[in-house]
Motif scaffolding. Structure first.
Motif, PDB file in Angstrom:
ATOM      1  N   ALA A 212       0.833  -1.212   0.000  1.00 31.26           N
ATOM      2  CA  ALA A 212       0.000   0.000   0.000  1.00 31.26           C
ATOM      3  C   ALA A 212       0.865   1.258   0.000  1.00 31.26           C
ATOM      4  O   ALA A 212       0.597   2.213  -0.754  1.00 31.26           O
ATOM      5  CB  ALA A 212      -0.922  -0.003   1.214  1.00 31.26           C
ATOM      6  N   ILE A 213       1.911   1.264   0.836  1.00 24.25           N
ATOM      7  CA  ILE A 213       2.805   2.426   0.889  1.00 24.25           C
ATOM      8  C   ILE A 213       3.540   2.587  -0.440  1.00 24.25           C
ATOM      9  O   ILE A 213       3.646   3.707  -0.977  1.00 24.25           O
ATOM     10  CB  ILE A 213       3.834   2.273   2.034  1.00 24.25           C
ATOM     11  N   LEU A 214       4.038   1.478  -0.980  1.00 19.56           N
ATOM     12  CA  LEU A 214       4.756   1.535  -2.255  1.00 19.56           C
ATOM     13  C   LEU A 214       3.838   2.003  -3.377  1.00 19.56           C
ATOM     14  O   LEU A 214       4.244   2.803  -4.230  1.00 19.56           O
ATOM     15  CB  LEU A 214       5.344   0.149  -2.588  1.00 19.56           C
ATOM     16  N   ALA A 215       2.593   1.517  -3.369  1.00 21.31           N
ATOM     17  CA  ALA A 215       1.634   1.928  -4.401  1.00 21.31           C
ATOM     18  C   ALA A 215       1.305   3.409  -4.274  1.00 21.31           C
ATOM     19  O   ALA A 215       1.159   4.120  -5.281  1.00 21.31           O
ATOM     20  CB  ALA A 215       0.362   1.096  -4.284  1.00 21.31           C
ATOM     21  N   LEU A 216       1.193   3.901  -3.030  1.00 18.35           N
ATOM     22  CA  LEU A 216       0.904   5.323  -2.806  1.00 18.35           C
ATOM     23  C   LEU A 216       2.048   6.187  -3.319  1.00 18.35           C
ATOM     24  O   LEU A 216       1.819   7.208  -4.003  1.00 18.35           O
ATOM     25  CB  LEU A 216       0.672   5.564  -1.315  1.00 18.35           C
ATOM     26  N   ILE A 217       3.273   5.783  -3.017  1.00 17.15           N
ATOM     27  CA  ILE A 217       4.448   6.523  -3.510  1.00 17.15           C
ATOM     28  C   ILE A 217       4.489   6.504  -5.030  1.00 17.15           C
ATOM     29  O   ILE A 217       4.748   7.524  -5.683  1.00 17.15           O
ATOM     30  CB  ILE A 217       5.744   5.925  -2.921  1.00 17.15           C
ATOM     31  N   LEU A 218       4.195   5.332  -5.612  1.00 21.57           N
ATOM     32  CA  LEU A 218       4.193   5.206  -7.078  1.00 21.57           C
ATOM     33  C   LEU A 218       3.144   6.109  -7.708  1.00 21.57           C
ATOM     34  O   LEU A 218       3.386   6.731  -8.752  1.00 21.57           O
ATOM     35  CB  LEU A 218       3.946   3.742  -7.464  1.00 21.57           C
ATOM     36  N   CYS A 219       1.958   6.199  -7.070  1.00 27.73           N
ATOM     37  CA  CYS A 219       0.904   7.081  -7.583  1.00 27.73           C
ATOM     38  C   CYS A 219       1.389   8.531  -7.634  1.00 27.73           C
ATOM     39  O   CYS A 219       1.179   9.238  -8.642  1.00 27.73           O
ATOM     40  CB  CYS A 219      -0.341   6.983  -6.700  1.00 27.73           C
TER      41      CYS A 219
ATOM     42  N   LEU B 232     -13.846   4.981 -12.922  1.00 25.09           N
ATOM     43  CA  LEU B 232     -13.326   5.035 -11.553  1.00 25.09           C
ATOM     44  C   LEU B 232     -13.828   3.901 -10.649  1.00 25.09           C
ATOM     45  O   LEU B 232     -13.049   3.361  -9.860  1.00 25.09           O
ATOM     46  CB  LEU B 232     -13.653   6.392 -10.928  1.00 25.09           C
ATOM     47  N   PRO B 233     -15.116   3.490 -10.730  1.00 26.32           N
ATOM     48  CA  PRO B 233     -15.530   2.358  -9.897  1.00 26.32           C
ATOM     49  C   PRO B 233     -14.733   1.086 -10.171  1.00 26.32           C
ATOM     50  O   PRO B 233     -14.469   0.309  -9.248  1.00 26.32           O
ATOM     51  CB  PRO B 233     -17.013   2.174 -10.264  1.00 26.32           C
ATOM     52  N   ALA B 234     -14.336   0.875 -11.433  1.00 21.61           N
ATOM     53  CA  ALA B 234     -13.531  -0.307 -11.762  1.00 21.61           C
ATOM     54  C   ALA B 234     -12.172  -0.232 -11.080  1.00 21.61           C
ATOM     55  O   ALA B 234     -11.631  -1.245 -10.614  1.00 21.61           O
ATOM     56  CB  ALA B 234     -13.360  -0.429 -13.277  1.00 21.61           C
ATOM     57  N   VAL B 235     -11.615   0.990 -11.005  1.00 18.05           N
ATOM     58  CA  VAL B 235     -10.324   1.173 -10.343  1.00 18.05           C
ATOM     59  C   VAL B 235     -10.461   0.863  -8.849  1.00 18.05           C
ATOM     60  O   VAL B 235      -9.619   0.163  -8.260  1.00 18.05           O
ATOM     61  CB  VAL B 235      -9.808   2.611 -10.548  1.00 18.05           C
ATOM     62  N   LYS B 236     -11.531   1.360  -8.222  1.00 14.32           N
ATOM     63  CA  LYS B 236     -11.755   1.080  -6.801  1.00 14.32           C
ATOM     64  C   LYS B 236     -11.925  -0.414  -6.560  1.00 14.32           C
ATOM     65  O   LYS B 236     -11.409  -0.974  -5.582  1.00 14.32           O
ATOM     66  CB  LYS B 236     -12.987   1.837  -6.301  1.00 14.32           C
ATOM     67  N   GLY B 237     -12.665  -1.069  -7.456  1.00 16.49           N
ATOM     68  CA  GLY B 237     -12.847  -2.510  -7.325  1.00 16.49           C
ATOM     69  C   GLY B 237     -11.537  -3.261  -7.458  1.00 16.49           C
ATOM     70  O   GLY B 237     -11.289  -4.233  -6.733  1.00 16.49           O
ATOM     71  N   ALA B 238     -10.671  -2.800  -8.371  1.00 15.58           N
ATOM     72  CA  ALA B 238      -9.363  -3.442  -8.554  1.00 15.58           C
ATOM     73  C   ALA B 238      -8.496  -3.271  -7.306  1.00 15.58           C
ATOM     74  O   ALA B 238      -7.799  -4.199  -6.884  1.00 15.58           O
ATOM     75  CB  ALA B 238      -8.660  -2.850  -9.769  1.00 15.58           C
ATOM     76  N   VAL B 239      -8.553  -2.072  -6.701  1.00 15.48           N
ATOM     77  CA  VAL B 239      -7.795  -1.830  -5.464  1.00 15.48           C
ATOM     78  C   VAL B 239      -8.269  -2.774  -4.366  1.00 15.48           C
ATOM     79  O   VAL B 239      -7.466  -3.373  -3.642  1.00 15.48           O
ATOM     80  CB  VAL B 239      -7.954  -0.359  -5.012  1.00 15.48           C
ATOM     81  N   LEU B 240      -9.601  -2.944  -4.237  1.00 19.90           N
ATOM     82  CA  LEU B 240     -10.147  -3.841  -3.225  1.00 19.90           C
ATOM     83  C   LEU B 240      -9.722  -5.278  -3.484  1.00 19.90           C
ATOM     84  O   LEU B 240      -9.335  -6.007  -2.562  1.00 19.90           O
ATOM     85  CB  LEU B 240     -11.676  -3.732  -3.194  1.00 19.90           C
ATOM     86  N   ALA B 241      -9.771  -5.704  -4.750  1.00 18.18           N
ATOM     87  CA  ALA B 241      -9.378  -7.076  -5.089  1.00 18.18           C
ATOM     88  C   ALA B 241      -7.910  -7.323  -4.764  1.00 18.18           C
ATOM     89  O   ALA B 241      -7.551  -8.359  -4.180  1.00 18.18           O
ATOM     90  CB  ALA B 241      -9.642  -7.332  -6.572  1.00 18.18           C
ATOM     91  N   LEU B 242      -7.048  -6.369  -5.111  1.00 21.67           N
ATOM     92  CA  LEU B 242      -5.617  -6.526  -4.817  1.00 21.67           C
ATOM     93  C   LEU B 242      -5.362  -6.517  -3.310  1.00 21.67           C
ATOM     94  O   LEU B 242      -4.494  -7.245  -2.818  1.00 21.67           O
ATOM     95  CB  LEU B 242      -4.823  -5.402  -5.503  1.00 21.67           C
ATOM     96  N   ALA B 243      -6.126  -5.694  -2.590  1.00 23.03           N
ATOM     97  CA  ALA B 243      -5.971  -5.660  -1.136  1.00 23.03           C
ATOM     98  C   ALA B 243      -6.361  -7.006  -0.525  1.00 23.03           C
ATOM     99  O   ALA B 243      -5.710  -7.498   0.407  1.00 23.03           O
ATOM    100  CB  ALA B 243      -6.830  -4.551  -0.536  1.00 23.03           C
ATOM    101  N   LEU B 244      -7.430  -7.608  -1.039  1.00 23.04           N
ATOM    102  CA  LEU B 244      -7.851  -8.917  -0.546  1.00 23.04           C
ATOM    103  C   LEU B 244      -6.803  -9.987  -0.842  1.00 23.04           C
ATOM    104  O   LEU B 244      -6.533 -10.860  -0.010  1.00 23.04           O
ATOM    105  CB  LEU B 244      -9.195  -9.304  -1.169  1.00 23.04           C
ATOM    106  N   ILE B 245      -6.208  -9.903  -2.026  1.00 28.30           N
ATOM    107  CA  ILE B 245      -5.142 -10.848  -2.368  1.00 28.30           C
ATOM    108  C   ILE B 245      -3.982 -10.706  -1.397  1.00 28.30           C
ATOM    109  O   ILE B 245      -3.456 -11.688  -0.868  1.00 28.30           O
ATOM    110  CB  ILE B 245      -4.673 -10.623  -3.821  1.00 28.30           C
ATOM    111  N   ALA B 246      -3.594  -9.457  -1.147  1.00 28.25           N
ATOM    112  CA  ALA B 246      -2.473  -9.214  -0.233  1.00 28.25           C
ATOM    113  C   ALA B 246      -2.818  -9.637   1.191  1.00 28.25           C
ATOM    114  O   ALA B 246      -1.974 -10.158   1.925  1.00 28.25           O
ATOM    115  CB  ALA B 246      -2.094  -7.731  -0.262  1.00 28.25           C
ATOM    116  N   ALA B 247      -4.089  -9.431   1.594  1.00 33.09           N
ATOM    117  CA  ALA B 247      -4.493  -9.747   2.962  1.00 33.09           C
ATOM    118  C   ALA B 247      -4.537 -11.250   3.224  1.00 33.09           C
ATOM    119  O   ALA B 247      -4.252 -11.706   4.328  1.00 33.09           O
ATOM    120  CB  ALA B 247      -5.859  -9.127   3.261  1.00 33.09           C
TER     121      ALA B 247
END
Length: 323
Positions: A15-22, A302-317
């Motif tokens: 999450a931190i790395l992705a935020l910095i990359l953004c 934008l909703p697709a982007v939010k959904g992708a973030v949630l999916a990646l977060a679930l994978i990481a979790a």
């Protein structure tokens, strides 16, 4: 072994790395338009409401609960706040108190279904989404609560305009200060109090927590009441920011707030809902949305982007939980 450590480090700090990359990518693409002071304030202001609803979800998830009705209940809180102020002429302070009390009362039904009827959290709160929508829209007459509109019973509102102090709650710097206050309160509660430790114990293993002497129902109820307070604050911020309480005005904050919580679970390998992680997750979601908007990406993407973030977060979790 080294490879596994590198992969785990990448997941723990994704999450931190992705935020910095953004920040790097959007700055490279749009330069000063993204990194300007006004835009940074916009990001903080946009993430504030998501963070508050995320904190509500964090408190719920700490003892292994799950609330799908926070958005619809937040809309009811917004109706109560604006109607108390406009229709019934209450002071700003009394309107806030009425909103919190109303939300606490409505949340009793959630606790009844979960603790007394023993319905799983997700099923109970999914049902309550429709209950909240129906009750809320019946109360406001299916319209909205805003200046210049009569009440559903055709009476003139006691107050015809919103004061500057009412609108200031939803603007910077107050909306940002309130967000930081909610994060700090939740952080102290979960990490430095007996109640917080018990909630995490319940989330880790409810049966073991029960056998160790923790009153499961009591502490789950406490978590629910604290959740209701944060939901009420979220509804207040939404209605103050929009200077009205529109139909289902808080519903769209549910999925971003859940994404923020699941992103936050992975930060630093916490593997549990936590207040600071939720704020970072919310910042990531808001930064992505802000940057893509500045880059002229169509709003319907934008909703697709939010959904992708949630999916990646679930994978990481859950990637390492399986092991």
């Amino acid at each position: 072994m080294e490879r596994k450590r590198i992969i785990k480090f990448g997941i723990d700090w994704a999450a931190i790395l992705a935020l910095i990359l953004c920040f790097i990518v959007f700055t490279a693409v749009k330069g000063g338009a993204f990194m300007s002071q006004s835009n940074m304030v916009n990001i903080l202001r946009a993430m504030a409401i998501t963070t508050v609803f995320g904190i509500a979800a964090t408190i719920t998830m700490a003892p292994d609960g799950f609330d799908m009705s926070a958005g619809t209940l937040g809309s009811c809180s917004a109706y109560a706040f604006v109607s108390s102020y406009l229709w019934f002429g209450q002071s700003l302070f009394m309107s806030i108190v009425i909103t919190i009390v109303t939300t606490l009362i409505l949340y009793q039904l959630t606790m009844f279904l979960i603790l007394v009827c023993k319905i799983p959290d997700m099923l109970a709160t999914c049902a309550l989404m429709f209950v909240h929508q129906g009750l809320g829209q019946w109360y406001i007459g299916g319209g909205a609560v805003s200046t210049g509109m009569r009440t559903p019973w055709n009476a003139e509102p006691l107050r015809t305009a919103l004061s500057d102090s009412f609108s200031a709650i939803g603007r910077a710097p107050w909306i940002i200060i309130i967000m930081l206050g909610c994060v700090l309160a939740a952080y102290i509660f979960l990490d430095f109090t007996k109640f917080g430790r018990y909630l995490y114990a319940m989330g880790g293993n409810k049966e073991a927590a029960k056998l160790s002497g923790i009153d499961i129902k009591k502490y789950r109820y406490v978590a629910g009441m604290i959740t209701a307070v944060f939901i009420a604050i979220g509804g207040i911020l939404v209605s103050s920011r929009g200077s009205s309480a529109q139909v289902m005005c808080c519903d769209n904050y549910l999925m971003p707030s859940l994404a923020a919580v699941f992103v936050g679970r992975t930060v630093g390998g916490a593997e549990k809902p936590n207040a600071l992680g939720t704020m970072i997750g919310s910042m990531l979601v808001s930064t992505l949305e802000n940057g893509l908007t500045i880059c002229a990406v169509p709003f319907f993407v934008l909703p697709a982007v939010k959904g992708a973030v949630l999916a990646l977060a679930l994978i990481a979790a859950y990637a390492y939980k399986r092991e």
